[in-house]
Design an enzyme around this catalytic site. Structure first.
Site, short mmCIF file in Angstrom:
data_model
loop_
_atom_site.label_atom_id
_atom_site.label_comp_id
_atom_site.label_asym_id
_atom_site.label_seq_id
_atom_site.Cartn_x
_atom_site.Cartn_y
_atom_site.Cartn_z
N LYS A 43 25.48 40.70 -44.93
CA LYS A 43 24.90 41.63 -43.96
C LYS A 43 25.41 41.19 -42.59
CE LYS A 43 20.07 41.85 -42.33
NZ LYS A 43 18.71 42.25 -42.73
N GLU B 73 21.29 49.33 -41.90
CA GLU B 73 19.88 48.97 -41.74
C GLU B 73 19.39 49.33 -40.34
OE1 GLU B 73 19.10 45.03 -43.12
OE2 GLU B 73 17.16 44.88 -42.13
N GLU C 188 17.55 39.11 -49.24
CA GLU C 188 18.18 38.32 -48.18
C GLU C 188 17.34 37.05 -47.94
OE1 GLU C 188 18.10 41.05 -44.83
OE2 GLU C 188 15.95 40.72 -44.53
N LYS D 122 8.99 43.10 -46.49
CA LYS D 122 8.83 41.73 -45.98
C LYS D 122 7.36 41.38 -46.06
CE LYS D 122 12.82 42.08 -42.96
NZ LYS D 122 13.43 42.08 -41.63
N LYS E 276 25.20 41.50 -38.44
CA LYS E 276 24.30 41.90 -37.36
C LYS E 276 25.14 42.56 -36.28
CE LYS E 276 20.18 40.46 -38.56
NZ LYS E 276 19.06 41.40 -38.64
N ASP F 179 23.18 45.52 -40.08
CA ASP F 179 21.83 45.69 -39.53
C ASP F 179 21.95 45.89 -38.04
OD1 ASP F 179 19.16 45.74 -38.94
OD2 ASP F 179 18.69 43.75 -39.77
N ASP G 59 13.87 49.21 -41.95
CA ASP G 59 13.28 47.88 -41.80
C ASP G 59 12.10 47.92 -40.82
OD1 ASP G 59 12.64 45.22 -41.68
OD2 ASP G 59 14.52 44.53 -40.86
N HIS H 118 22.45 32.28 -34.25
CA HIS H 118 22.31 33.48 -35.09
C HIS H 118 22.11 34.64 -34.13
CE1 HIS H 118 21.79 35.13 -39.08
NE2 HIS H 118 20.66 35.71 -38.74
C1 MUC Z 1 16.12 41.64 -39.89
O1 MUC Z 1 15.96 42.45 -38.98
O2 MUC Z 1 16.49 42.08 -40.95
C2 MUC Z 1 16.88 39.26 -41.71
C3 MUC Z 1 18.06 38.63 -41.90
C4 MUC Z 1 18.56 38.26 -40.65
O3 MUC Z 1 19.60 37.70 -40.39
O4 MUC Z 1 17.69 38.68 -39.71
C5 MUC Z 1 16.55 39.18 -40.33
C6 MUC Z 1 15.79 40.21 -39.65
MG MG Z 2 16.56 44.14 -40.35
#
Ligand code: MUC
Ligand code: MG
Length: 373
Positions: free
Chosen positions: A166, A223, A326, A272, A168, A197, A248, A21
């Site tokens: 989402k 994000e 999520e 969170k 990254k 994000d 976030d 991941h």
């Molecule tokens: C984040 O920063 O949002 C949430 C989903 C994911 O894949 O990582 C997290 C952390």
């Molecule tokens: Mg995040």
């Protein structure tokens, strides 16, 4: 006499992920959960969980520091105290320890689970009652490879497991990221919502260019584009673009969100339980967001089933989750340490039923995956 806290155990559990991941600051191959077990004088047990991402790569607490904080500092403050006095116990912890919200979240969760079991009611009932029993859940595409991400997305859409994604980004050059995101958006089509994000990886000028490109590519949400303390950048960027920002890392608790909102931020917040210090604290942040007209989103620190269930109970009490949730953490892990995993279907997950969190530990799995001395 009401039941008192008799034992607190913290267990590190190392669970491999189903695939690497990849985030802007680390790549995860394993997730470490700190499982907290609180036993009371009637023999009832409450469960809590704390996770973070990549040791110390994401925040100031690591799984090992959470364990030390609970074992060394929280335990003496909690042992022999009335288990049902959750607010009193939170004040005790907050007076003795600054910050350490991940550790506090695990304790608050375990105390709520214990109280739910004592009253034979689900945790959401202790929070005023659930408004939703099936909660939308997106999936994060983060394999690091565009073709693999598209394949993963198309499989999940076909299974109706997720319809929103989402991505990254932030570890590559800006235009490489934009091409990656646009290719995925083009492949999944207009019925799926695609968000990104950045995990703080851009400075403000890079973010401004990135947001213009992402807006043009049909992306729905950006994000945490800029660093954690750059509140003013989030405010300026939110005024410049119609693509909304999801705050976030910058907004751990209600106070952070109040400061950001008072500064003029418009957008959404990733709540969170871990950042806020527990389900009750996360809902305080939701109240500030609602008062400020900021959209709600149920966020995760990639918790396993215990932390995910605790979050779901909290989110279930909110009338509108503008951006869904999520809460897919358990699905990123190869295995589970509970007897009955959560039921993910129809682009969401069922709120667990049963007293407290509604989850039960699988002792065999726990002893298999727990970190050995
Ligand atoms: C984040 O920063 O949002 C949430 C989903 C994911 O894949 O990582 C997290 C952390
Ligand atoms: Mg995040």
């Amino acid at each position: 006499m009401s039941a008192s806290i008799q034992a607190i155990e913290t267990i590190l559990v190392d669970m491999p992920t189903i695939r690497p991941h990849k985030l802007s600051m680390t790549t995860m191959a394993v997730q470490t959960m700190v499982i907290v077990r609180i036993k009371d004088s009637d023999g009832l047990e409450g469960l809590g969980e704390a996770t973070t991402i990549g040791g110390l790569a994401y925040g100031q607490e690591s799984p090992e520091s959470v364990k030390l904080t609970v074992d060394t500092y929280f335990k003496p403050l909690l042992l022999n105290q009335p288990a049902a006095a959750i607010n009193t116990l939170r004040v005790r912890l907050d007076q003795a320890a600054r910050g350490n919200n991940l550790a506090k979240s695990a304790i608050e969760t375990a105390l709520l689970d214990l109280q739910g079991k004592r009253l034979n009611r689900p945790l959401s009932d202790l929070l005023g009652g659930a408004l939703h029993t099936h909660i939308p859940v997106l999936w994060t595409l983060a394999s690091g490879d565009t073709a693999k991400d598209i394949d993963e997305a198309q499989t999940l859409v076909a299974q109706k497991r997720h319809c929103d994604f989402k991505l990254k980004i932030g570890s590559r050059a800006l235009m490489d990221d934009v091409r990656h995101v646009a290719a995925i958006k083009a492949a999944v089509g207009s019925s799926a919502s695609v968000r990104v994000d950045v995990n703080q990886a851009w400075d403000e000028t890079t973010a401004a260019r990135g947001m213009a490109e992402l807006q043009a590519a049909g992306i729905d949400l950006v994000e945490q584009p800029t660093p954690i303390k750059d509140f003013a950048a989030l405010v300026r960027l939110s005024a410049k673009f119609y693509i909304p920002i999801l705050a976030d890392e910058s907004v751990a608790d209600a106070k952070d969100l109040f400061v950001l909102a008072a500064g003029g931020f418009a957008g959404a917040v990733a709540m969170k339980i871990a950042k806020a210090g527990g389900p009750l604290r996360a809902l305080e942040q939701a109240a500030v967001a609602q008062a400020a007209g900021i959209g709600l989103y149920g966020g995760t620190l990639l918790e396993g089933t215990i932390g995910t269930a605790a979050s779901l109970h909290a989110w279930s009490t909110l009338q509108t989750l503008h951006w869904g949730t999520e809460m897919f953490g358990p699905l990123l892990m190869k295995d589970d340490i509970v007897i009955k995993p959560l039921n993910f279907h129809d682009n969401g997950v069922d709120l667990p039923t049963g007293p407290g969190l509604g989850v039960e530990l699988d002792e065999d799995k726990l002893s298999f995956y727990r970190r050995k001395a």
